[in-house]
Design an enzyme around this catalytic site. Structure first.
Site, PDB file in Angstrom:
ATOM      1  N   ASP A  51       0.842  -1.201   0.000  1.00  0.00           N
ATOM      2  CA  ASP A  51       0.000   0.000   0.000  1.00  0.00           C
ATOM      3  C   ASP A  51       0.879   1.255   0.000  1.00  0.00           C
ATOM      4  O   ASP A  51       0.380   2.375  -0.088  1.00  0.00           O
ATOM      5  CB  ASP A  51      -0.998  -0.008   1.166  1.00  0.00           C
ATOM      6  CG  ASP A  51      -0.336  -0.141   2.526  1.00  0.00           C
ATOM      7  OD1 ASP A  51       0.904  -0.208   2.588  1.00  0.00           O
ATOM      8  OD2 ASP A  51      -1.065  -0.163   3.537  1.00  0.00           O
ATOM      9  N   ASP A  90      -1.074  -6.203  -0.355  1.00  0.00           N
ATOM     10  CA  ASP A  90      -1.440  -5.613   0.938  1.00  0.00           C
ATOM     11  C   ASP A  90      -2.940  -5.397   1.022  1.00  0.00           C
ATOM     12  O   ASP A  90      -3.553  -4.934   0.044  1.00  0.00           O
ATOM     13  CB  ASP A  90      -0.791  -4.211   1.036  1.00  0.00           C
ATOM     14  CG  ASP A  90       0.395  -4.183   1.963  1.00  0.00           C
ATOM     15  OD1 ASP A  90       0.558  -5.098   2.777  1.00  0.00           O
ATOM     16  OD2 ASP A  90       1.165  -3.209   1.864  1.00  0.00           O
ATOM     17  N   LYS A 120      -1.050  -9.537   2.722  1.00  0.00           N
ATOM     18  CA  LYS A 120      -0.376  -9.056   3.928  1.00  0.00           C
ATOM     19  C   LYS A 120      -1.338  -8.149   4.669  1.00  0.00           C
ATOM     20  O   LYS A 120      -2.048  -7.355   4.039  1.00  0.00           O
ATOM     21  CB  LYS A 120       0.904  -8.290   3.544  1.00  0.00           C
ATOM     22  CG  LYS A 120       1.599  -7.628   4.745  1.00  0.00           C
ATOM     23  CD  LYS A 120       3.030  -7.226   4.442  1.00  0.00           C
ATOM     24  CE  LYS A 120       3.215  -5.910   3.730  1.00  0.00           C
ATOM     25  NZ  LYS A 120       2.695  -4.736   4.443  1.00  0.00           N
ATOM     26  N   GLU A 122      -1.716  -5.697   8.426  1.00  0.00           N
ATOM     27  CA  GLU A 122      -0.991  -5.096   9.540  1.00  0.00           C
ATOM     28  C   GLU A 122      -1.577  -5.563  10.860  1.00  0.00           C
ATOM     29  O   GLU A 122      -2.796  -5.592  11.029  1.00  0.00           O
ATOM     30  CB  GLU A 122      -1.016  -3.568   9.420  1.00  0.00           C
ATOM     31  CG  GLU A 122      -0.245  -3.094   8.196  1.00  0.00           C
ATOM     32  CD  GLU A 122      -0.018  -1.589   8.157  1.00  0.00           C
ATOM     33  OE1 GLU A 122      -0.353  -0.882   9.117  1.00  0.00           O
ATOM     34  OE2 GLU A 122       0.514  -1.131   7.110  1.00  0.00           O
ATOM     35  N   GLU A 185       8.802  -4.160  10.739  1.00  0.00           N
ATOM     36  CA  GLU A 185       9.249  -2.855  10.225  1.00  0.00           C
ATOM     37  C   GLU A 185       9.736  -1.975  11.375  1.00  0.00           C
ATOM     38  O   GLU A 185       9.042  -1.837  12.405  1.00  0.00           O
ATOM     39  CB  GLU A 185       8.095  -2.169   9.475  1.00  0.00           C
ATOM     40  CG  GLU A 185       8.498  -0.779   8.966  1.00  0.00           C
ATOM     41  CD  GLU A 185       7.580  -0.209   7.900  1.00  0.00           C
ATOM     42  OE1 GLU A 185       6.657  -0.904   7.441  1.00  0.00           O
ATOM     43  OE2 GLU A 185       7.814   0.957   7.510  1.00  0.00           O
TER      44      GLU A 185
HETATM   45  O1  KIV Z   1       3.527  -1.137   1.646  1.00  0.00           O
HETATM   46  C1  KIV Z   1       4.707  -1.485   1.651  1.00  0.00           C
HETATM   47  O2  KIV Z   1       5.487  -1.212   0.742  1.00  0.00           O
HETATM   48  C2  KIV Z   1       5.186  -2.223   2.808  1.00  0.00           C
HETATM   49  C3  KIV Z   1       6.662  -2.350   2.955  1.00  0.00           C
HETATM   50  C4  KIV Z   1       7.184  -1.133   3.591  1.00  0.00           C
HETATM   51  C5  KIV Z   1       7.030  -3.546   3.704  1.00  0.00           C
HETATM   52  O3  KIV Z   1       4.424  -2.662   3.613  1.00  0.00           O
END
Ligand code: KIV
Length: 268
Positions: A51, A90, A120, A122, A185
């Site tokens: 994202d 994401d 993915k 969070e 992160e």
């Molecule tokens: O959105 C993204 O690019 C990420 C990376 C920073 C791991 O989550």
């Protein structure tokens, strides 16, 4: 010279095997076909449709504004381009935080529409039920812990996350719920090392030091394309911004002085 990588698709098992064999995993962000194809051909193991596209592609201040529709659009393009790499999309804010039922619906939609291989989201401990539901539905999940950019306002900025107990709890809960990988992160390297040794599943770090099982960077940062502030943990492996500006200037000069196009670049 490193041996050429097999063209077999990188899967959850490949990454698990890489961890067991002490082989580092590489992950880079990708948002479009050309870049995804190049990174795939270069042998990057995982392409993340992050994202972060809100910031590097759309010029937003945070990752919050990017929509689900936009993530699906870019996810589909990247999945189309990648022949070998695993493609991870994401779940954008707030779709990963909507509770078990709604997040499952969104994740299923992302898998179906983009043809990516994993999602993915969070969060760690507080996301355990959601991670479990997605995994039970056959959706491989990466849990993003430590600095969670979608919660930047709640966290008071893009800061290193130094609560070791919380980090450990998040990472272990995500693994127990079935996440096949934990992305950390902006955490002190000592904590990242300890968690990487503790977990059976691979860890991927960004701003988490060298001891994670793999590393991820935002591709625009790595290529020197980022406009504005570059985080401390970034290494610029190229300076494409200068090359692009130089090429554009040379194009303008050639057009202005009449040397482009020449006869070889024109039709009789
Ligand atoms: O959105 C993204 O690019 C990420 C990376 C920073 C791991 O989550």
């Amino acid at each position: 010279m490193a041996a050429p990588k097999s063209m077999t698709r990188v899967t959850v098992s490949t990454l698990q095997q890489m961890k067991s064999q002490g082989e580092k995993i590489t992950m880079l962000t990708a948002y479009d076909f050309t870049m995804a194809a190049l990174l795939d051909q270069a042998g990057v193991d995982v392409l993340l449709v992050g994202d972060s596209l809100a910031m590097v592609v759309q010029g937003q201040q945070t990752t919050i504004p990017v929509t689900l529709k936009e993530m699906i659009y870019h996810g589909r393009i990247v999945a189309e381009a990648a022949q070998r790499a695993m493609v991870v999309v994401d779940l954008p804010f707030p779709h990963g935080q909507l509770g078990v039922r709604k997040t499952l619906q969104v994740a299923a939609r992302v898998m179906k529409k983009t043809l990516c291989h994993a999602v993915k989201l969070e969060g760690g401990a507080e996301q355990a039920d959601t991670i479990r539901a997605l995994v039970n539905a056959g959706i491989p999940v990466i849990a993003h812990v430590g600095l969670r950019p979608q919660s930047v306002h709640a966290l008071g900025g893009y800061k290193v996350q130094r609560n070791a107990d919380k980090l450990k709890e998040d990472a272990t809960s995500a693994q127990a719920a079935g996440a096949f990988c934990v992305l950390m992160e902006c955490v002190p390297q000592r904590f990242a090392k300890e968690i990487s040794q503790l977990l059976d599943v691979p860890t991927i770090g960004i701003g988490a030091g060298p001891d994670c099982d793999g590393q991820v960077l935002v591709t625009h940062d790595l290529l020197g394309l980022t406009v504005g502030r570059i985080p401390k943990f970034v290494r610029q492996f190229a300076d494409l911004a200068s090359s692009i500006k130089q090429a554009a200037k040379e194009f303008q000069t050639a057009v202005n002085d009449g040397t482009f196009p020449n006869s070889g670049e024109s039709f009789d």
